[in-house]
Design a protein around this motif. Sequence first.
Motif, PDB file in Angstrom:
ATOM      1  N   LEU A  26       0.826  -1.211   0.000  1.00 32.02           N
ATOM      2  CA  LEU A  26       0.000   0.000   0.000  1.00 32.02           C
ATOM      3  C   LEU A  26       0.860   1.262   0.000  1.00 32.02           C
ATOM      4  CD1 LEU A  26      -2.942   0.892   0.036  1.00 32.02           C
ATOM      5  CD2 LEU A  26      -2.831   0.925   2.534  1.00 32.02           C
ATOM      6  N   VAL A  27       1.935   1.258   0.778  1.00 32.64           N
ATOM      7  CA  VAL A  27       2.825   2.424   0.821  1.00 32.64           C
ATOM      8  C   VAL A  27       3.469   2.655  -0.535  1.00 32.64           C
ATOM      9  CG1 VAL A  27       4.956   3.341   1.806  1.00 32.64           C
ATOM     10  CG2 VAL A  27       3.269   2.259   3.292  1.00 32.64           C
ATOM     11  N   PHE A  28       3.969   1.597  -1.158  1.00 28.26           N
ATOM     12  CA  PHE A  28       4.617   1.736  -2.464  1.00 28.26           C
ATOM     13  C   PHE A  28       3.614   2.204  -3.521  1.00 28.26           C
ATOM     14  CE2 PHE A  28       7.986  -0.649  -0.472  1.00 28.26           C
ATOM     15  CZ  PHE A  28       9.131  -0.268  -1.151  1.00 28.26           C
ATOM     16  N   ILE A  29       2.396   1.688  -3.463  1.00 25.08           N
ATOM     17  CA  ILE A  29       1.376   2.097  -4.443  1.00 25.08           C
ATOM     18  C   ILE A  29       0.999   3.558  -4.254  1.00 25.08           C
ATOM     19  CG2 ILE A  29      -1.024   1.749  -5.145  1.00 25.08           C
ATOM     20  CD1 ILE A  29      -0.631  -1.231  -4.537  1.00 25.08           C
ATOM     21  N   ILE A  30       0.830   3.983  -2.996  1.00 26.68           N
ATOM     22  CA  ILE A  30       0.477   5.384  -2.724  1.00 26.68           C
ATOM     23  C   ILE A  30       1.568   6.316  -3.249  1.00 26.68           C
ATOM     24  CG2 ILE A  30       0.173   7.089  -0.885  1.00 26.68           C
ATOM     25  CD1 ILE A  30      -1.284   4.934   0.708  1.00 26.68           C
ATOM     26  N   LEU A  34       0.962   9.101  -6.145  1.00 26.00           N
ATOM     27  CA  LEU A  34       1.113  10.517  -5.804  1.00 26.00           C
ATOM     28  C   LEU A  34       2.150  11.226  -6.662  1.00 26.00           C
ATOM     29  CD1 LEU A  34       0.935  10.574  -1.886  1.00 26.00           C
ATOM     30  CD2 LEU A  34      -0.782  11.357  -3.527  1.00 26.00           C
ATOM     31  N   GLU A  35       3.209  10.534  -7.044  1.00 20.45           N
ATOM     32  CA  GLU A  35       4.302  11.196  -7.762  1.00 20.45           C
ATOM     33  C   GLU A  35       3.850  11.803  -9.092  1.00 20.45           C
ATOM     34  OE1 GLU A  35       8.054  12.710  -7.607  1.00 20.45           O
ATOM     35  OE2 GLU A  35       7.010  11.518  -6.094  1.00 20.45           O
ATOM     36  N   PRO A  36       3.207  11.056  -9.994  1.00 21.59           N
ATOM     37  CA  PRO A  36       2.767  11.690 -11.251  1.00 21.59           C
ATOM     38  C   PRO A  36       1.652  12.707 -11.052  1.00 21.59           C
ATOM     39  CG  PRO A  36       1.997   9.422 -11.125  1.00 21.59           C
ATOM     40  CD  PRO A  36       2.946   9.604  -9.991  1.00 21.59           C
ATOM     41  N   PHE A  63       7.739  18.048 -17.889  1.00 23.98           N
ATOM     42  CA  PHE A  63       8.238  16.736 -17.476  1.00 23.98           C
ATOM     43  C   PHE A  63       7.863  15.668 -18.486  1.00 23.98           C
ATOM     44  CE2 PHE A  63       7.811  18.843 -13.251  1.00 23.98           C
ATOM     45  CZ  PHE A  63       9.155  18.793 -12.896  1.00 23.98           C
ATOM     46  N   GLN A  64       8.785  14.741 -18.685  1.00 24.57           N
ATOM     47  CA  GLN A  64       8.526  13.551 -19.471  1.00 24.57           C
ATOM     48  C   GLN A  64       8.186  12.396 -18.530  1.00 24.57           C
ATOM     49  OE1 GLN A  64       8.563  13.617 -22.954  1.00 24.57           O
ATOM     50  NE2 GLN A  64       8.801  15.814 -22.572  1.00 24.57           N
ATOM     51  N   GLY A  65       7.610  11.343 -19.072  1.00 23.67           N
ATOM     52  CA  GLY A  65       7.268  10.207 -18.248  1.00 23.67           C
ATOM     53  C   GLY A  65       8.476   9.617 -17.539  1.00 23.67           C
ATOM     54  N   SER A  66       9.623   9.592 -18.230  1.00 28.41           N
ATOM     55  CA  SER A  66      10.847   9.066 -17.621  1.00 28.41           C
ATOM     56  C   SER A  66      11.276   9.915 -16.431  1.00 28.41           C
ATOM     57  CB  SER A  66      11.966   8.999 -18.665  1.00 28.41           C
ATOM     58  OG  SER A  66      12.206  10.288 -19.228  1.00 28.41           O
ATOM     59  N   ASP A  67      11.061  11.223 -16.495  1.00 30.14           N
ATOM     60  CA  ASP A  67      11.412  12.102 -15.375  1.00 30.14           C
ATOM     61  C   ASP A  67      10.604  11.745 -14.124  1.00 30.14           C
ATOM     62  OD1 ASP A  67      13.164  13.560 -17.003  1.00 30.14           O
ATOM     63  OD2 ASP A  67      11.526  14.833 -17.717  1.00 30.14           O
ATOM     64  N   ILE A  68       9.362  11.372 -14.313  1.00 31.89           N
ATOM     65  CA  ILE A  68       8.511  11.020 -13.173  1.00 31.89           C
ATOM     66  C   ILE A  68       8.981   9.710 -12.546  1.00 31.89           C
ATOM     67  CG2 ILE A  68       6.152  10.642 -12.406  1.00 31.89           C
ATOM     68  CD1 ILE A  68       6.756  13.442 -13.480  1.00 31.89           C
ATOM     69  N   PHE A  69       9.380   8.750 -13.371  1.00 29.83           N
ATOM     70  CA  PHE A  69       9.897   7.490 -12.834  1.00 29.83           C
ATOM     71  C   PHE A  69      11.184   7.720 -12.041  1.00 29.83           C
ATOM     72  CE2 PHE A  69       7.299   5.125 -16.046  1.00 29.83           C
ATOM     73  CZ  PHE A  69       6.663   4.290 -15.150  1.00 29.83           C
ATOM     74  N   ILE A  70      12.041   8.592 -12.548  1.00 27.72           N
ATOM     75  CA  ILE A  70      13.282   8.896 -11.843  1.00 27.72           C
ATOM     76  C   ILE A  70      12.982   9.596 -10.520  1.00 27.72           C
ATOM     77  CG2 ILE A  70      15.402  10.258 -11.947  1.00 27.72           C
ATOM     78  CD1 ILE A  70      15.426   9.748 -14.976  1.00 27.72           C
ATOM     79  N   SER A  71      12.005  10.499 -10.538  1.00 26.61           N
ATOM     80  CA  SER A  71      11.597  11.182  -9.310  1.00 26.61           C
ATOM     81  C   SER A  71      11.009  10.193  -8.307  1.00 26.61           C
ATOM     82  CB  SER A  71      10.576  12.277  -9.633  1.00 26.61           C
ATOM     83  OG  SER A  71      10.123  12.913  -8.470  1.00 26.61           O
ATOM     84  N   LEU A  72      10.210   9.242  -8.786  1.00 27.06           N
ATOM     85  CA  LEU A  72       9.628   8.224  -7.920  1.00 27.06           C
ATOM     86  C   LEU A  72      10.718   7.345  -7.322  1.00 27.06           C
ATOM     87  CD1 LEU A  72       7.241   6.663  -6.734  1.00 27.06           C
ATOM     88  CD2 LEU A  72       7.064   5.420  -8.904  1.00 27.06           C
ATOM     89  N   LEU A  73      11.737   7.039  -8.106  1.00 22.92           N
ATOM     90  CA  LEU A  73      12.844   6.243  -7.597  1.00 22.92           C
ATOM     91  C   LEU A  73      13.498   6.940  -6.408  1.00 22.92           C
ATOM     92  CD1 LEU A  73      15.405   4.215  -9.573  1.00 22.92           C
ATOM     93  CD2 LEU A  73      16.265   5.905  -7.956  1.00 22.92           C
ATOM     94  N   GLN A  75      11.975   8.765  -4.232  1.00 16.14           N
ATOM     95  CA  GLN A  75      11.097   8.514  -3.090  1.00 16.14           C
ATOM     96  C   GLN A  75      11.331   7.109  -2.533  1.00 16.14           C
ATOM     97  OE1 GLN A  75       9.015  10.649  -1.710  1.00 16.14           O
ATOM     98  NE2 GLN A  75       9.109  12.300  -3.209  1.00 16.14           N
ATOM     99  N   TYR A  76      11.444   6.137  -3.415  1.00 11.49           N
ATOM    100  CA  TYR A  76      11.683   4.763  -2.979  1.00 11.49           C
ATOM    101  C   TYR A  76      13.041   4.618  -2.303  1.00 11.49           C
ATOM    102  CZ  TYR A  76       7.587   3.008  -5.523  1.00 11.49           C
ATOM    103  OH  TYR A  76       6.316   2.747  -5.960  1.00 11.49           O
ATOM    104  N   GLN A  77      14.018   5.396  -2.778  1.00  5.32           N
ATOM    105  CA  GLN A  77      15.352   5.290  -2.220  1.00  5.32           C
ATOM    106  C   GLN A  77      15.412   5.711  -0.761  1.00  5.32           C
ATOM    107  OE1 GLN A  77      17.163   3.083  -3.846  1.00  5.32           O
ATOM    108  NE2 GLN A  77      18.972   4.364  -3.625  1.00  5.32           N
ATOM    109  N   PHE A  78      14.510   6.562  -0.331  1.00  6.01           N
ATOM    110  CA  PHE A  78      14.499   6.953   1.079  1.00  6.01           C
ATOM    111  C   PHE A  78      13.363   6.273   1.827  1.00  6.01           C
ATOM    112  CE2 PHE A  78      13.108   9.754   4.561  1.00  6.01           C
ATOM    113  CZ  PHE A  78      14.250   9.677   5.352  1.00  6.01           C
ATOM    114  N   ILE A  79      12.130   6.584   1.457  1.00 12.61           N
ATOM    115  CA  ILE A  79      10.983   6.045   2.191  1.00 12.61           C
ATOM    116  C   ILE A  79      10.895   4.534   2.009  1.00 12.61           C
ATOM    117  CG2 ILE A  79       8.474   6.138   2.451  1.00 12.61           C
ATOM    118  CD1 ILE A  79       8.558   8.999   1.450  1.00 12.61           C
ATOM    119  N   GLY A  80      11.046   4.069   0.779  1.00 19.03           N
ATOM    120  CA  GLY A  80      10.928   2.638   0.516  1.00 19.03           C
ATOM    121  C   GLY A  80      11.985   1.828   1.239  1.00 19.03           C
TER     122      GLY A  80
END
Length: 260
Positions: A26-30, A34-36, A63-73, A75-80
């Motif tokens: 649930l945390v990863f999905i949220i 939220l990122e895009p 922003f491009q779609g790839s930029d959003i994935f990099i931004s999400l990464l 988030q995962y690198q700290f919170i995840g």
Amino acid sequence: MAGFGVLLQKEWREHTRNFKVLWIPLVFIILGVLEPITNHFLPEIMKSVGNMPEGMDFLWPEFQGSDIFISLLGQYQFIGILIIVLACMGTISSERKNGTATLLYVRPMSFRAYFLSKWLVVNALVLGSACLGFMAAWYYIEILFNSVDVGLLFGFIATYSLWLIFVVTVVLALSAWLPTGGAAGLAIVITLIYPVIDSLIGVYWAVSPWKLATYATYWFQVDADLSDLWMSAGVTVIVIILLLLFGIFMSKRNAAKTTV
């Protein structure tokens, strides 16, 4: 390996009872959702609450779609990673402390099966959660931004998944070696603090497991040199195997410290 299937079922039931199979995905999905959405509506949010002078217009980057994935990464690198450490730090050490492991050790059990059953179930949970988060983000990126090449996205997720497997292996190996508090502290240093240090002074070496998250973003760069990525992936696999052997050894060695 004696009782491997039974141990797998036991680990899965345990993660189900403490709701890890629910709240970790649930945390990863949220975060993935939220990122895009946040990046898409951020200009409108800033206009409404930014208190900018009248007539002043701030140009937001497209922003491009790839930029959003990099931004999400990011988030995962700290919170995840923090969630993985906190959820798994006591996987083995807590069983020794509360005496639960005694019920297992008195049976004809292989310590290799014991450690690997935990490793497989935790990895399945973590990788499944991360993939669900990326898929949720992909859905909204396709709607709100531009389409992302499936092949590049697969390479991105696969590379980051290897990093997550490394993180899980580190945490479980430390849990087999140290008490829960020590395992948590050292795991945070290795998986959260050291990557920051590596990003600052790591220009002197190109091959490292801690660079996998950075190299994952190379899939979205045109004509990026992936040779360092493949070498880092190979080194990471070797380190994971060594950590597995270490975790199995420490599980057996510390069995005598189990509370009766």
